[in-house]
Write a protein that holds these residues in place. Structure first.
Motif, short mmCIF file in Angstrom:
data_model
loop_
_atom_site.label_atom_id
_atom_site.label_comp_id
_atom_site.label_asym_id
_atom_site.label_seq_id
_atom_site.Cartn_x
_atom_site.Cartn_y
_atom_site.Cartn_z
N GLY A 12 0.79 -1.22 0.00
CA GLY A 12 0.00 0.00 0.00
C GLY A 12 0.82 1.27 0.00
O GLY A 12 1.93 1.34 -0.53
N VAL A 13 0.26 2.30 0.63
CA VAL A 13 0.93 3.60 0.68
C VAL A 13 2.23 3.51 1.46
O VAL A 13 3.21 4.18 1.13
N ALA A 16 4.88 2.64 -0.82
CA ALA A 16 5.22 3.76 -1.70
C ALA A 16 6.10 4.78 -0.98
O ALA A 16 7.01 5.36 -1.58
N VAL A 172 -7.69 6.51 -1.99
CA VAL A 172 -6.53 6.68 -2.88
C VAL A 172 -6.84 5.98 -4.20
O VAL A 172 -6.86 4.75 -4.30
N ASP A 174 -5.48 5.42 -7.13
CA ASP A 174 -4.61 4.52 -7.88
C ASP A 174 -4.06 3.38 -7.02
O ASP A 174 -3.14 2.68 -7.44
N SER A 175 -4.62 3.21 -5.84
CA SER A 175 -4.20 2.09 -4.99
C SER A 175 -4.79 0.79 -5.51
O SER A 175 -5.80 0.79 -6.23
N ARG A 179 -8.16 1.18 -7.76
CA ARG A 179 -7.85 1.63 -9.12
C ARG A 179 -8.74 1.01 -10.18
O ARG A 179 -8.91 1.59 -11.27
N THR A 198 -1.63 8.14 -4.86
CA THR A 198 -0.61 7.65 -3.93
C THR A 198 0.54 8.64 -3.78
O THR A 198 1.00 8.91 -2.67
N VAL A 202 2.15 10.25 -0.35
CA VAL A 202 3.58 10.10 -0.05
C VAL A 202 4.23 11.46 0.16
O VAL A 202 4.99 11.68 1.12
#
Length: 228
Positions: A12-13, A16, A172, A174-175, A179, A198, A202
């Motif tokens: 996940g994030v 990233a 989010v 584009d997670s 997505r 994402t 970040v």
């Protein structure tokens, strides 16, 4: 070399964030519940990256799991447990695990590492938009994210002069979870006309870590959804 630890950085994030730090040359530790998973992700991230097995659902084991960490400039805790849990069909076991990870586990991780914080070290804890916008089945998620908000305030006092902040992402887009989901209902209600990405979460995490004037703060990254 900057030392960054991302607890829950194997997916996940969190992953990233770890990738961002590895790419810029930090010495990075990513954790997962198992050593095999942590080591695999560390190899994939590249750079000066190590994997470490840390299970926040067993807080009594956290200090020993982190014993080999030498110093900490950046500590990001993003570990979560997924699941819907509402009053109508309340799963007590799932609820206890979620509370243990998000509140007890987060707190014990900070406590265990505080003696290795460098003078400029700072901490970011992950909450979420459900703190302010409950949804069906978010009873525990909403409560826990509210707990994270309270936790950063007391930790900022106890750890002073080290800074502690919370980030609360929205959905989010584009997670992996979202997505491939078309027409999310948040899109038409969000002033920027889309879900957050994402990379934006970040970047916001990095901002909280490096901006020395921000402390005990809840940062929402949700494209303005809260004002609609």
């Amino acid at each position: 070399m900057t030392s960054s630890i991302i607890v829950g950085g194997s997916s996940g994030v969190g992953r990233a964030v770890a990738q961002r730090f590895a790419d810029r040359g930090d010495s990075v530790i990513v954790t997962s519940r198992t050593a095999a998973r942590a080591d695999t992700v560390a190899t994939e991230l590249g750079g000066t990256t190590w994997g470490l097995a840390v299970d926040l659902s067993r807080p009594e084991t956290i200090a020993a799991a982190l014993a080999d960490v030498r110093e900490v400039d950046n500590l990001v805790i993003s570990a979560i447990t997924q699941g819907v849990n509402s009053l109508a069909d309340f799963d007590i076991g799932q609820a206890i695990e979620a509370v243990t990870i998000k509140l007890v586990g987060y707190t014990e991780t900070v406590r265990a590492l505080r003696d290795r914080f460098t003078p400029g070290a700072s901490v970011v804890l992950f909450g979420g938009l459900a703190k302010e916008r409950p949804y069906p089945g978010s009873t525990m998620v909403t409560a826990l994210n509210g707990g994270v908000s309270a936790l950063v305030k007391t930790l900022a006092v106890e750890l002073a002069p080290h800074r502690v902040n919370a980030i609360h992402p929205g959905v989010v887009g584009d997670s992996p979870k979202w997505r491939d989901v078309p027409d999310h209902p948040h899109v038409p209600r969000t002033p920027i006309g889309r879900l957050v990405a994402t990379a934006e979460v970040v970047d916001a995490t990095d901002f909280l870590l490096r901006n020395t004037g921000v402390n005990a703060h809840d940062l929402f990254v949700e494209g303005g959804l809260l004002v609609t």
